[in-house]
Design an enzyme around this catalytic site. Sequence first.
Site, PDB file in Angstrom:
ATOM      1  N   PHE A 127       0.862  -1.190   0.000  1.00  0.00           N
ATOM      2  CA  PHE A 127       0.000   0.000   0.000  1.00  0.00           C
ATOM      3  C   PHE A 127       0.894   1.233   0.000  1.00  0.00           C
ATOM      4  O   PHE A 127       1.735   1.400   0.879  1.00  0.00           O
ATOM      5  CB  PHE A 127      -0.935   0.049   1.218  1.00  0.00           C
ATOM      6  CG  PHE A 127      -1.855   1.238   1.172  1.00  0.00           C
ATOM      7  CD1 PHE A 127      -3.000   1.225   0.389  1.00  0.00           C
ATOM      8  CD2 PHE A 127      -1.542   2.403   1.862  1.00  0.00           C
ATOM      9  CE1 PHE A 127      -3.836   2.337   0.305  1.00  0.00           C
ATOM     10  CE2 PHE A 127      -2.374   3.523   1.782  1.00  0.00           C
ATOM     11  CZ  PHE A 127      -3.524   3.478   1.005  1.00  0.00           C
ATOM     12  N   ASP A 212       9.312   2.487   1.818  1.00  0.00           N
ATOM     13  CA  ASP A 212       8.158   3.238   2.306  1.00  0.00           C
ATOM     14  C   ASP A 212       8.017   2.918   3.791  1.00  0.00           C
ATOM     15  O   ASP A 212       7.539   1.852   4.167  1.00  0.00           O
ATOM     16  CB  ASP A 212       6.913   2.823   1.503  1.00  0.00           C
ATOM     17  CG  ASP A 212       5.636   3.484   2.010  1.00  0.00           C
ATOM     18  OD1 ASP A 212       5.631   4.004   3.142  1.00  0.00           O
ATOM     19  OD2 ASP A 212       4.626   3.453   1.273  1.00  0.00           O
ATOM     20  N   LYS A 241       2.902   9.481   8.349  1.00  0.00           N
ATOM     21  CA  LYS A 241       2.010   9.236   9.481  1.00  0.00           C
ATOM     22  C   LYS A 241       2.489   9.743  10.842  1.00  0.00           C
ATOM     23  O   LYS A 241       2.009  10.742  11.326  1.00  0.00           O
ATOM     24  CB  LYS A 241       1.684   7.741   9.554  1.00  0.00           C
ATOM     25  CG  LYS A 241       0.782   7.307   8.401  1.00  0.00           C
ATOM     26  CD  LYS A 241       0.141   5.974   8.657  1.00  0.00           C
ATOM     27  CE  LYS A 241      -1.004   5.707   7.697  1.00  0.00           C
ATOM     28  NZ  LYS A 241      -0.641   5.130   6.411  1.00  0.00           N
TER      29      LYS A 241
HETATM   30  C1  LIG Z   1      -0.850   5.421   5.028  1.00  0.00           C
HETATM   31  C2  LIG Z   1       0.203   4.979   4.101  1.00  0.00           C
HETATM   32  C3  LIG Z   1       0.475   5.663   2.910  1.00  0.00           C
HETATM   33  C4  LIG Z   1      -0.355   6.838   2.449  1.00  0.00           C
HETATM   34  O1  LIG Z   1      -0.305   7.911   3.327  1.00  0.00           O
HETATM   35  P1  LIG Z   1      -1.378   9.103   3.219  1.00  0.00           P
HETATM   36  O2  LIG Z   1      -0.874  10.113   4.191  1.00  0.00           O
HETATM   37  O3  LIG Z   1      -2.707   8.534   3.569  1.00  0.00           O
HETATM   38  O4  LIG Z   1      -1.342   9.579   1.802  1.00  0.00           O
HETATM   39  C5  LIG Z   1       1.516   5.217   2.134  1.00  0.00           C
HETATM   40  N1  LIG Z   1       2.264   4.157   2.493  1.00  0.00           N
HETATM   41  C6  LIG Z   1       2.031   3.478   3.622  1.00  0.00           C
HETATM   42  C7  LIG Z   1       2.916   2.330   3.981  1.00  0.00           C
HETATM   43  C8  LIG Z   1       0.987   3.850   4.458  1.00  0.00           C
HETATM   44  O5  LIG Z   1       0.738   3.141   5.565  1.00  0.00           O
END
Ligand SMILES: *Cc1c(COP(=O)(O)O)cnc(C)c1O
Length: 387
Positions: A127, A212, A241
């Site tokens: 994701f 990520d 986050k």
């Molecule tokens: C939440 C998340 C995103 C996206 O972040 P947003 O601030 O909602 O755009 C991308 N990568 C990972 C691993 C995430 O948990």
Amino acid sequence: MSHLMNTYARLPVAFTHGQGAKVFDESGRSYLDALAGIAVSTLGHAHPRLVKAIADQAGRILHASNIYRIREQEQLGDRLAALSGMDEVFLCNSGCEANEAAIKLARMFGHQKGIDSPAIVVMEKAFHGRTLATLSATGNRKVQAGFEPLVGGFVRVPFDDLAAVENIAANNVVAVLLEPIQGEGGINVAHPEYLQGLRRICDERGWLLMFDEIQCGLGRTGYWFACQHAGVKPDVMTLAKGLGSGVPIGACLATGPAAGVFKPGNHGSTFGGNPLACTAALTTLAVIEEEGLLHRAAALGEKLRADFAGALAGQAGIVSIRGDGLMIGIELDRPCGELVTRALERGLLINVTAERVVRLLPALVFTDKDAQELVSILSTLISEFLA
Ligand SMILES: *Cc1c(COP(=O)(O)O)cnc(C)c1O
């Protein structure tokens, strides 16, 4: 009826305030927050140092355009570089924006090497966000459906499978992008040897290794960054986050071959790295360090997994209890989305992802008492559900 666009299946509760790992709804009822806004509220709710730092900053200056120097941004860049060993930091406002920056950087890196149609290797169950490029990089058809044509230039392989990456024959690959611990995909922890193997392949082939760490980074696993667990340093790392402990901020870090790729005019953001967000992030990092929250996350996470294993021992229907630090997944043998409402009714905030995985992402300030309460309520709920 609300005028809000119908983009979320919302639970029927609204919170007015919080304190540590407790939040209170409009009727004054208290809840134990084991989700922290999905790994956002690193310092819990209303941490006095963060409250004061934000208020003081608001009284000085909230915003300055990136056409000027921003000292708070320079300080945050220095701090993130020191913690990660990376060289350069681009600041933005969210996770998907941080990943957009990483994807653009990888493409430009490719073009600078003479690769006209660069491709990025991405993972099944990944994701990376909801913008067009990041949903295209995401390995979940539900996130993509209805938004075709997807952005091209991604090659998908199974997660935690080194041979799958080793066997890629395409000559236009420029980077590998992955979460060291997949969050939305179900708390899937990559083996350290896998991350080390990816580092070797990327070095051999001149690809960028891009992590990520938007969900797993910033102290949650007991290390500043989850990749440090495997002793692997990426070329690009994205954060968001938990970085501002509730104030929106994202970051894309670059080092080695990924440093120096962007020049003025290649990328930007109006709000990215404004003084308010940077102060929130600097304060979050300072509190994590001064309150010893890395050690806390590692120790409490281990205890929570052991306590859940004890409380659920012999319970049929538990597939696994896994994770690292305060990033915990309890996988059941069946879809269990309804546990979220059942928990809410008992005053507990949790989440279910990948249909069968109960996901816990509590604040790093979670206390022993909070942990005890969590294990007691949730293991009872799970046992009742599986009975
Ligand atoms: C939440 C998340 C995103 C996206 O972040 P947003 O601030 O909602 O755009 C991308 N990568 C990972 C691993 C995430 O948990």
